[in-house]
Scaffold this active site. Structure first.
Site, PDB file in Angstrom:
ATOM      1  N   ARG A   1     -16.284   3.605   3.450  1.00 32.94           N
ATOM      2  CA  ARG A   1     -17.146   4.902   4.103  1.00 32.94           C
ATOM      3  C   ARG A   1     -16.038   5.940   4.528  1.00 32.94           C
ATOM      4  O   ARG A   1     -16.430   6.930   4.255  1.00 32.94           O
ATOM      5  CB  ARG A   1     -18.011   4.352   5.466  1.00 32.94           C
ATOM      6  CG  ARG A   1     -18.801   5.540   5.721  1.00 32.94           C
ATOM      7  CD  ARG A   1     -19.387   5.237   7.167  1.00 32.94           C
ATOM      8  NE  ARG A   1     -18.493   5.301   8.109  1.00 32.94           N
ATOM      9  CZ  ARG A   1     -18.364   5.001   9.417  1.00 32.94           C
ATOM     10  NH1 ARG A   1     -19.704   4.639   9.712  1.00 32.94           N
ATOM     11  NH2 ARG A   1     -17.491   5.003  10.332  1.00 32.94           N
TER      12      ARG A   1
ATOM     13  N   TYR B   1     -13.088  -6.213   9.533  1.00 30.62           N
ATOM     14  CA  TYR B   1     -12.430  -5.917  10.739  1.00 30.62           C
ATOM     15  C   TYR B   1     -12.544  -7.173  11.740  1.00 30.62           C
ATOM     16  O   TYR B   1     -13.592  -7.474  12.369  1.00 30.62           O
ATOM     17  CB  TYR B   1     -13.162  -4.654  11.491  1.00 30.62           C
ATOM     18  CG  TYR B   1     -13.255  -3.585  10.612  1.00 30.62           C
ATOM     19  CD1 TYR B   1     -12.425  -2.622  10.787  1.00 30.62           C
ATOM     20  CD2 TYR B   1     -14.170  -3.399   9.572  1.00 30.62           C
ATOM     21  CE1 TYR B   1     -12.155  -1.316   9.735  1.00 30.62           C
ATOM     22  CE2 TYR B   1     -14.075  -2.269   8.831  1.00 30.62           C
ATOM     23  CZ  TYR B   1     -13.149  -1.282   9.038  1.00 30.62           C
ATOM     24  OH  TYR B   1     -13.214  -0.255   8.071  1.00 30.62           O
TER      25      TYR B   1
ATOM     26  N   LYS C   1       7.357   3.031   3.055  1.00 36.67           N
ATOM     27  CA  LYS C   1       8.621   2.631   3.598  1.00 36.67           C
ATOM     28  C   LYS C   1       9.050   1.614   2.596  1.00 36.67           C
ATOM     29  O   LYS C   1       9.200   0.535   2.826  1.00 36.67           O
ATOM     30  CB  LYS C   1       8.478   2.415   5.089  1.00 36.67           C
ATOM     31  CG  LYS C   1       8.335   3.556   5.959  1.00 36.67           C
ATOM     32  CD  LYS C   1       8.786   3.278   7.416  1.00 36.67           C
ATOM     33  CE  LYS C   1       8.741   4.364   8.369  1.00 36.67           C
ATOM     34  NZ  LYS C   1       7.379   5.095   8.667  1.00 36.67           N
TER      35      LYS C   1
ATOM     36  N   HIS D   1     -15.676  -3.551  14.075  1.00 36.65           N
ATOM     37  CA  HIS D   1     -15.423  -2.194  13.652  1.00 36.65           C
ATOM     38  C   HIS D   1     -15.660  -1.511  14.931  1.00 36.65           C
ATOM     39  O   HIS D   1     -16.824  -1.821  15.549  1.00 36.65           O
ATOM     40  CB  HIS D   1     -16.335  -1.868  12.558  1.00 36.65           C
ATOM     41  CG  HIS D   1     -16.066  -0.315  12.094  1.00 36.65           C
ATOM     42  ND1 HIS D   1     -16.824   0.778  12.809  1.00 36.65           N
ATOM     43  CD2 HIS D   1     -15.089   0.394  11.361  1.00 36.65           C
ATOM     44  CE1 HIS D   1     -16.435   1.763  12.305  1.00 36.65           C
ATOM     45  NE2 HIS D   1     -15.530   1.535  11.344  1.00 36.65           N
TER      46      HIS D   1
ATOM     47  N   GLU E   1       0.876  -1.096   0.199  1.00 37.02           N
ATOM     48  CA  GLU E   1      -0.058   0.114  -0.169  1.00 37.02           C
ATOM     49  C   GLU E   1       1.026   1.399  -0.063  1.00 37.02           C
ATOM     50  O   GLU E   1       1.916   1.251   0.543  1.00 37.02           O
ATOM     51  CB  GLU E   1      -0.842  -0.212   1.305  1.00 37.02           C
ATOM     52  CG  GLU E   1      -1.867   1.330   1.363  1.00 37.02           C
ATOM     53  CD  GLU E   1      -2.888   0.985   2.546  1.00 37.02           C
ATOM     54  OE1 GLU E   1      -3.655  -0.150   2.234  1.00 37.02           O
ATOM     55  OE2 GLU E   1      -2.944   1.430   3.560  1.00 37.02           O
TER      56      GLU E   1
HETATM   57  P1  FAD Z   1     -18.846   0.423   6.549  1.00 37.52           P
HETATM   58  O1  FAD Z   1     -18.788  -1.018   5.988  1.00 37.52           O
HETATM   59  O2  FAD Z   1     -20.037   1.371   6.012  1.00 37.52           O
HETATM   60  O3  FAD Z   1     -19.032   0.160   7.881  1.00 37.52           O
HETATM   61  C1  FAD Z   1     -18.943   1.283   9.192  1.00 37.52           C
HETATM   62  C2  FAD Z   1     -19.918   1.040  10.368  1.00 37.52           C
HETATM   63  O4  FAD Z   1     -21.255   0.879   9.993  1.00 37.52           O
HETATM   64  C3  FAD Z   1     -19.315  -0.445  10.988  1.00 37.52           C
HETATM   65  O5  FAD Z   1     -19.657  -0.480  12.296  1.00 37.52           O
HETATM   66  C4  FAD Z   1     -20.685  -1.310  10.255  1.00 37.52           C
HETATM   67  O6  FAD Z   1     -21.006  -2.583  11.318  1.00 37.52           O
HETATM   68  C5  FAD Z   1     -21.577  -0.271  10.331  1.00 37.52           C
HETATM   69  N1  FAD Z   1     -22.799  -0.335   9.539  1.00 37.52           N
HETATM   70  C6  FAD Z   1     -22.609  -0.950   8.094  1.00 37.52           C
HETATM   71  N2  FAD Z   1     -24.102  -0.808   7.615  1.00 37.52           N
HETATM   72  C7  FAD Z   1     -24.857  -0.717   8.578  1.00 37.52           C
HETATM   73  C8  FAD Z   1     -26.225  -0.691   8.858  1.00 37.52           C
HETATM   74  N3  FAD Z   1     -27.008  -1.110   7.795  1.00 37.52           N
HETATM   75  N4  FAD Z   1     -26.934  -0.323   9.839  1.00 37.52           N
HETATM   76  C9  FAD Z   1     -26.118   0.047  10.879  1.00 37.52           C
HETATM   77  N5  FAD Z   1     -24.806   0.128  11.047  1.00 37.52           N
HETATM   78  C10 FAD Z   1     -24.239  -0.494   9.781  1.00 37.52           C
HETATM   79  N6  FAD Z   1     -10.001   5.078   5.464  1.00 37.52           N
HETATM   80  C11 FAD Z   1      -9.891   6.270   4.708  1.00 37.52           C
HETATM   81  O7  FAD Z   1     -10.169   7.519   4.826  1.00 37.52           O
HETATM   82  N7  FAD Z   1      -8.995   6.159   3.451  1.00 37.52           N
HETATM   83  C12 FAD Z   1      -8.608   4.924   3.143  1.00 37.52           C
HETATM   84  O8  FAD Z   1      -8.134   4.739   2.275  1.00 37.52           O
HETATM   85  C13 FAD Z   1      -8.967   3.949   4.020  1.00 37.52           C
HETATM   86  N8  FAD Z   1      -8.534   2.720   3.644  1.00 37.52           N
HETATM   87  C14 FAD Z   1      -8.711   1.506   4.341  1.00 37.52           C
HETATM   88  C15 FAD Z   1      -8.408   0.138   3.919  1.00 37.52           C
HETATM   89  C16 FAD Z   1      -8.909  -0.691   4.936  1.00 37.52           C
HETATM   90  C17 FAD Z   1      -8.261  -2.072   4.329  1.00 37.52           C
HETATM   91  C18 FAD Z   1      -9.446  -0.712   6.090  1.00 37.52           C
HETATM   92  C19 FAD Z   1      -9.626  -1.850   6.926  1.00 37.52           C
HETATM   93  C20 FAD Z   1      -9.798   0.629   6.486  1.00 37.52           C
HETATM   94  C21 FAD Z   1      -9.483   1.541   5.672  1.00 37.52           C
HETATM   95  N9  FAD Z   1      -9.947   2.822   5.900  1.00 37.52           N
HETATM   96  C22 FAD Z   1      -9.661   3.838   5.012  1.00 37.52           C
HETATM   97  C23 FAD Z   1     -10.678   3.303   7.284  1.00 37.52           C
HETATM   98  C24 FAD Z   1     -12.317   3.191   7.092  1.00 37.52           C
HETATM   99  O9  FAD Z   1     -12.586   4.212   6.197  1.00 37.52           O
HETATM  100  C25 FAD Z   1     -12.886   3.132   8.512  1.00 37.52           C
HETATM  101  O10 FAD Z   1     -12.567   1.900   9.368  1.00 37.52           O
HETATM  102  C26 FAD Z   1     -14.231   3.635   8.208  1.00 37.52           C
HETATM  103  O11 FAD Z   1     -14.657   4.015   9.849  1.00 37.52           O
HETATM  104  C27 FAD Z   1     -15.264   2.264   8.103  1.00 37.52           C
HETATM  105  O12 FAD Z   1     -15.385   2.258   6.818  1.00 37.52           O
HETATM  106  P2  FAD Z   1     -16.159   1.065   6.204  1.00 37.52           P
HETATM  107  O13 FAD Z   1     -15.934   1.070   4.642  1.00 37.52           O
HETATM  108  O14 FAD Z   1     -15.464  -0.375   6.721  1.00 37.52           O
HETATM  109  O15 FAD Z   1     -17.727   1.184   6.738  1.00 37.52           O
END
Ligand code: FAD
Length: 290
Positions: free
Chosen positions: A107, A145, A272, A149, A17
């Site tokens: 998200r 996660y 890095k 999460h 990455e």
């Molecule tokens: P979601 O899948 O939407 O989940 C977020 C939360 O909402 C979870 O607790 C889930 O259980 C809950 N949820 C989902 N659907 C519902 C529903 N229908 N009703 C109620 N609750 C619900 N961040 C950045 O800003 N830029 C990046 O490039 C980036 N890259 C990442 C790469 C990886 C591999 C990972 C693991 C994380 C990355 N993140 C990045 C961080 C990520 O954006 C955050 O962890 C964020 O808080 C959650 O994103 P998500 O896409 O998992 O969200």
């Protein structure tokens, strides 16, 4: 190439990455780092996306250059938390224009001062996955996660939401970092039981700085293992020693994953190349074993 094709390989492989610069002025420096990482021949490279939108245009630029100039399969992260649906749609159109076919739909973390969700915004990554799916022939990844999460109290609810997200059109998942492989194996068992069948790429973070990592673990709900804390207690004040210990720890995690039948690992290389190179050297013979 679509990442879903790469994930069919039965030979161990790793992806890496990079994160884009905060200022445009640093673009070429980061591009240089990205190219050094590309020289290590990862199976693909992912480029993160600034949740606040500040660095977002550089994500598309870096991915496009890695693909066109360096011939690397690349994955563009895309978050929706701080953008309107129109802005998100615009970025998806840019991805299509640049022939970028791999997207990690996220998200993003909710900014503390934002009243989220604002009108005309996506609430969850699952909605972004649906939008990308409808917009073209993309290979779509999403985050998961192993320790749950932080926003969701119970793991079973998080796994239910994950299943809903995958059902919207996710082709593969990449995990949040973890420091104890048993947490990953347990998570894999639970999500398979919940009917999630797409490939899951474990994400490994080589830790170089305990203080920074403690903060990041607190925010993301990740547990630092006892073994790791002992290493950091002993070597944490000496950066070169800590780097060696962090590389050894990450290498061991990766070897254990390969030994347990996981063929693809993602390394959070944190811009890095020297760390990525040291890990690849440690794996040079291991990665030849099918
Ligand atoms: P979601 O899948 O939407 O989940 C977020 C939360 O909402 C979870 O607790 C889930 O259980 C809950 N949820 C989902 N659907 C519902 C529903 N229908 N009703 C109620 N609750 C619900 N961040 C950045 O800003 N830029 C990046 O490039 C980036 N890259 C990442 C790469 C990886 C591999 C990972 C693991 C994380 C990355 N993140 C990045 C961080 C990520 O954006 C955050 O962890 C964020 O808080 C959650 O994103 P998500 O896409 O998992 O969200």
């Amino acid at each position: 190439m679509k990442i879903s094709e790469i994930l069919k390989s039965t030979v161990p492989h790793v992806s890496m990455e990079v994160f884009p610069p905060k200022n445009d002025a640093d673009f070429e420096d980061v591009m240089h780092v990205a190219e050094e990482i590309a020289d290590l021949d990862p199976s693909f490279m992912s480029v993160t996306y600034g949740a606040g939108g500040g660095t977002s245009k550089n994500t598309v630029r870096i991915v496009s250059r890695l693909q066109k100039k360096d011939g690397v399969t690349a994955l563009a992260h895309l978050t929706c938390v701080s953008s309107t649906k129109e802005e998100v749609h615009h970025v998806i159109e840019q991805l299509k224009e640049q022939d970028i076919e791999n997207v990690l739909a996220l998200r993003g973390d909710i900014p503390q001062d934002a009243s989220f969700p604002m009108p005309n915004q996506y609430h969850y990554a699952s909605e972004l996955v649906s939008e990308i799916k409808e917009s073209g022939d993309f290979c779509i990844g999403a985050a998961c996660y192993p320790e749950g999460h932080v926003d969701t109290e119970y793991k079973k609810d998080d796994i239910r939401h994950l299943k809903e997200k995958v059902d919207c059109g996710v082709d593969f998942l990449t995990t949040q970092m973890f420091f104890d492989n048993d947490i990953f194996y347990n998570f894999l068992y639970r999500i398979r039981e919940a009917g999630i069948t797409v490939p899951v790429i474990p994400g490994i973070m080589p830790v170089m700085n305990l203080r920074q990592m403690k903060r990041s673990c607190e925010m993301s709900g990740t547990t630092l293992s006892r073994r790791y804390i002992e290493l950091a207690d002993r070597f944490g004040e000496t950066p070169a020693a800590m780097q060696q210990a962090g590389i050894a720890y990450a290498t061991e995690q990766i070897i254990d994953l390969f030994a347990n039948g996981i063929n693809h690992v993602h390394i959070y290389t944190m811009n890095k190349p020297q760390v990525a190179r040291a890990i690849m050297n440690n794996l040079s013979e291991i990665m030849k074993v099918p």
